[in-house]
Write an enzyme that holds these catalytic residues in place. Structure first.
Site, PDB file in Angstrom:
ATOM      1  N   GLU A   1      -6.280  -1.385  -3.872  1.00  0.00           N
ATOM      2  CA  GLU A   1      -6.998  -2.005  -2.748  1.00  0.00           C
ATOM      3  C   GLU A   1      -6.754  -1.108  -1.548  1.00  0.00           C
ATOM      4  OE1 GLU A   1      -8.839  -4.836  -2.731  1.00  0.00           O
ATOM      5  OE2 GLU A   1      -8.447  -5.533  -4.762  1.00  0.00           O
TER       6      GLU A   1
ATOM      7  N   CYS B   1      -7.994  -4.134   7.060  1.00  0.00           N
ATOM      8  CA  CYS B   1      -8.652  -3.140   6.200  1.00  0.00           C
ATOM      9  C   CYS B   1     -10.172  -3.244   6.270  1.00  0.00           C
ATOM     10  CB  CYS B   1      -8.181  -3.304   4.760  1.00  0.00           C
ATOM     11  SG  CYS B   1      -8.422  -4.958   4.112  1.00  0.00           S
TER      12      CYS B   1
HETATM   13  P1  NAD Z   1       0.428   2.794   3.199  1.00  0.00           P
HETATM   14  O1  NAD Z   1      -0.405   3.355   2.109  1.00  0.00           O
HETATM   15  O2  NAD Z   1       1.086   3.733   4.146  1.00  0.00           O
HETATM   16  O3  NAD Z   1       1.610   1.880   2.586  1.00  0.00           O
HETATM   17  C1  NAD Z   1       1.375   0.853   1.667  1.00  0.00           C
HETATM   18  C2  NAD Z   1       2.618   0.643   0.819  1.00  0.00           C
HETATM   19  O4  NAD Z   1       2.901   1.836   0.108  1.00  0.00           O
HETATM   20  C3  NAD Z   1       3.882   0.306   1.596  1.00  0.00           C
HETATM   21  O5  NAD Z   1       4.586  -0.696   0.895  1.00  0.00           O
HETATM   22  C4  NAD Z   1       4.661   1.608   1.613  1.00  0.00           C
HETATM   23  O6  NAD Z   1       6.051   1.412   1.599  1.00  0.00           O
HETATM   24  C5  NAD Z   1       4.229   2.272   0.331  1.00  0.00           C
HETATM   25  N1  NAD Z   1       4.205   3.736   0.439  1.00  0.00           N
HETATM   26  C6  NAD Z   1       3.966   4.477   1.546  1.00  0.00           C
HETATM   27  N2  NAD Z   1       4.007   5.795   1.255  1.00  0.00           N
HETATM   28  C7  NAD Z   1       4.275   5.882  -0.066  1.00  0.00           C
HETATM   29  C8  NAD Z   1       4.442   6.978  -0.967  1.00  0.00           C
HETATM   30  N3  NAD Z   1       4.329   8.244  -0.558  1.00  0.00           N
HETATM   31  N4  NAD Z   1       4.705   6.707  -2.259  1.00  0.00           N
HETATM   32  C9  NAD Z   1       4.810   5.445  -2.687  1.00  0.00           C
HETATM   33  N5  NAD Z   1       4.673   4.364  -1.885  1.00  0.00           N
HETATM   34  C10 NAD Z   1       4.404   4.573  -0.588  1.00  0.00           C
HETATM   35  O7  NAD Z   1      -0.526   1.761   3.948  1.00  0.00           O
HETATM   36  P2  NAD Z   1      -0.197   0.882   5.220  1.00  0.00           P
HETATM   37  O8  NAD Z   1      -0.088   1.798   6.404  1.00  0.00           O
HETATM   38  O9  NAD Z   1       0.903  -0.070   4.957  1.00  0.00           O
HETATM   39  O10 NAD Z   1      -1.537   0.017   5.341  1.00  0.00           O
HETATM   40  C11 NAD Z   1      -2.677   0.503   5.952  1.00  0.00           C
HETATM   41  C12 NAD Z   1      -3.733   0.938   4.955  1.00  0.00           C
HETATM   42  O11 NAD Z   1      -3.915  -0.057   3.972  1.00  0.00           O
HETATM   43  C13 NAD Z   1      -5.088   1.128   5.587  1.00  0.00           C
HETATM   44  O12 NAD Z   1      -5.739   2.245   5.014  1.00  0.00           O
HETATM   45  C14 NAD Z   1      -5.823  -0.146   5.227  1.00  0.00           C
HETATM   46  O13 NAD Z   1      -7.232  -0.040   5.252  1.00  0.00           O
HETATM   47  C15 NAD Z   1      -5.295  -0.395   3.858  1.00  0.00           C
HETATM   48  N6  NAD Z   1      -5.408  -1.800   3.493  1.00  0.00           N
HETATM   49  C16 NAD Z   1      -6.254  -2.150   2.479  1.00  0.00           C
HETATM   50  C17 NAD Z   1      -6.406  -3.489   2.150  1.00  0.00           C
HETATM   51  C18 NAD Z   1      -7.324  -3.942   1.063  1.00  0.00           C
HETATM   52  O14 NAD Z   1      -7.225  -5.098   0.662  1.00  0.00           O
HETATM   53  N7  NAD Z   1      -8.218  -3.104   0.536  1.00  0.00           N
HETATM   54  C19 NAD Z   1      -5.679  -4.446   2.840  1.00  0.00           C
HETATM   55  C20 NAD Z   1      -4.819  -4.039   3.849  1.00  0.00           C
HETATM   56  C21 NAD Z   1      -4.688  -2.709   4.161  1.00  0.00           C
END
Ligand code: NAD
Length: 457
Positions: free
Chosen positions: A209, A243
């Site tokens: 997602e 998002c």
């Molecule tokens: P992110 O990808 O930075 O982090 C998400 C999760 O992944 C966190 O738990 C983090 O600890 C983990 N993570 C971060 N870097 C990682 C790595 N290198 N390896 C493994 N795990 C890692 O995202 P965010 O900043 O928390 O959220 C924002 C993003 O999420 C935006 O792009 C937003 O559009 C998207 N989002 C999508 C939805 C949806 O339902 N489609 C909902 C909310 C947010």
């Protein structure tokens, strides 16, 4: 730390193998719902700490969606779990075929920080409904909510059914090396790629997602006032950290001024003359994201963009006013990157077909929003664009419709969540084919006579 927790979940799974029927799954979901209600005040406090989220917004966007997902699941679970008969095809006459949904096994849910409660526990509801043991890793960028999820889950569910593991990238990386049967990831497209690459090593299935830029198109027949109201709500809820928030708005050039006037009025109606004092407006999650957004605005303004609304920023309070920019350029960060904050470029366009072509040439958005009254235009855009979802005269609300799948396509995601689609994401629909009359002899050697002739048909 995560290894032993994984082993406990896998052992729990093995012990429950035959006994985790609908009654047990319902009991787990009811226990989760009860714990959520019991922790309501703490949930509100945690989200106020992490995101300055107003109480009502926390109820509407964090608590209600999870409770609604539980309620919907409880109402439909027996039907979703049913073994379904399918008709034999002509060649398979004499067999009996069924589809038996079975749990994938031990699954991992990785959550983001923007809706840190509902995006951790919503997928958990589907995982439990489908009969899995689950590990949940909340976001380290919402630490108060993450700690609360640990307490809440421990109070509701046994540790061989659900484990919550806190931590950041290092923990995530460690978890991704474990042999989960499914990974449900919500976050950025960049990290989505990391997750999918890690899943390739164990051949775990994935639901991704993700995010990206979700455009709004005001068609030639848009109701400007309605569009302004929906866009202001969709964009500035949770200070734009959503998002499916409208990322930017395309408006017919002749209607730009009228739309900006309507938008200004709606922002003032929702957040007052000074949104800083509003009890309905959230804050930016941390200093890094605040600096990122401030730099986006500064770069745009230095490049000639105009400030139509807002622009006020207070780093210490992580406050960024609802901000509307005009005259942005395609080369600016605000046009290239997912904004994920309360900054809205409004872009005038001259030709709808050219605009649709331009949108189609870019990454497939998680949501596309269209404001239009003319049915023919709605149908045309619906048929010729691709996006995770299309909202017509609406923003955000498709997320709340549990009879619709929620997910992206391409850069915005893979697979879907919510309701039966969430249940399916965490299930394997196992085909069971039974021979009833030893009727398949025609397929077997020796391939002579009638068999050889039949194969040529
Ligand atoms: P992110 O990808 O930075 O982090 C998400 C999760 O992944 C966190 O738990 C983090 O600890 C983990 N993570 C971060 N870097 C990682 C790595 N290198 N390896 C493994 N795990 C890692 O995202 P965010 O900043 O928390 O959220 C924002 C993003 O999420 C935006 O792009 C937003 O559009 C998207 N989002 C999508 C939805 C949806 O339902 N489609 C909902 C909310 C947010």
């Amino acid at each position: 730390m995560s290894g032993p927790a994984f082993a406990r979940l896998a052992a729990g799974n093995a012990a429950r193998r035959t006994g985790f029927g609908s009654a047990e799954r319902r009991a787990a979901l009811l226990a989760l719902a009860k714990a959520i209600r019991a922790h309501e005040a703490e949930i509100m406090a945690a989200l106020a700490t992490d995101l300055g989220k107003p109480e009502t917004e926390t109820r509407l966007t964090e608590i209600v969606p999870v409770l609604a997902e539980i309620r919907h699941t409880l109402a439909h679970l027996r039907r979703w779990m049913k073994v379904r008969r399918v008709l034999p095809t002509l060649a398979m006459l004499g067999t009996r075929a069924r589809l038996r949904p079975e749990p994938k096994g031990t699954v991992l849910v990785i959550a983001p920080w923007n809706y840190p409660f509902s995006l951790a526990l919503g997928p958990l509801v589907s995982a439990l409904a489908a009969g899995n043991a689950a590990m949940v890793k909340p976001s380290e960028l919402a630490p108060a909510t993450s700690a609360l999820i640990v307490r809440l889950v421990a109070a509701a569910l046994p540790e061989d059914l659900v484990a919550v593991v806190e931590g950041g990238v290092e923990t995530s990386t460690e978890l991704l090396a474990l042999p989960f049967d499914h990974i449900f990831f919500t976050g950025s497209p960049a990290v989505g790629r990391v997750v999918m690459a890690a899943a390739a090593k164990t051949l775990a299935s994935v639901t991704l997602e993700l995010g990206g830029k979700s455009p709004v198109i005001l068609g030639p027949g848009a109701d400007l006032k309605r569009a302004a109201r929906m866009v202001a709500w969709g964009k500035f809820a949770n200070a734009g950290q959503t998002c499916i928030a409208p990322d930017h708005v395309f408006v017919p050039r002749a209607q730009e001024a009228a739309f900006l006037t309507a938008l200004r009025a709606e922002i003032a109606r929702m957040y007052g003359a000074d949104p800083r004092t509003s009890k309905s407006f959230a804050r930016i999650v941390n200093g890094r994201h605040f600096a990122r957004l401030k730099a986006m605005i500064d770069e745009a303004r230095a490049g000639g963009a105009e400030l139509a609304v807002g622009g006020e920023a207070d780093a210490a309070a992580r406050y960024l006013a609802p901000t509307v920019l005009t005259r942005t350029e395609a080369t600016m960060a605000v046009s290239r990157e997912e904004i994920f904050g309360p900054v809205l470029p409004v872009i005038a366009y001259d030709d709808l077909d050219a605009l649709l072509g331009q949108i189609e040439a870019g990454e497939k958005p998680l949501a596309l929003y269209l404001f239009e009254r003319d049915r023919a235009v709605i149908e045309q855009i619906s048929a010729t664009t691709t996006s995770g979802a299309l909202g017509v005269n609406i923003t955000l609300a498709h997320y709340l419709h549990l009879n619709l799948p929620f997910g992206g396509i391409g850069n915005s995601g893979l697979g879907a969540a919510h309701g039966i689609w969430g249940f399916r994401a965490f299930s394997h629909e196992k085909p069971v084919l039974e021979d009833r009359f030893s009727s398949l002899g025609l397929l077997m050697p020796p391939y002579t006579g009638a068999k050889a002739r039949l194969a040529k048909l």
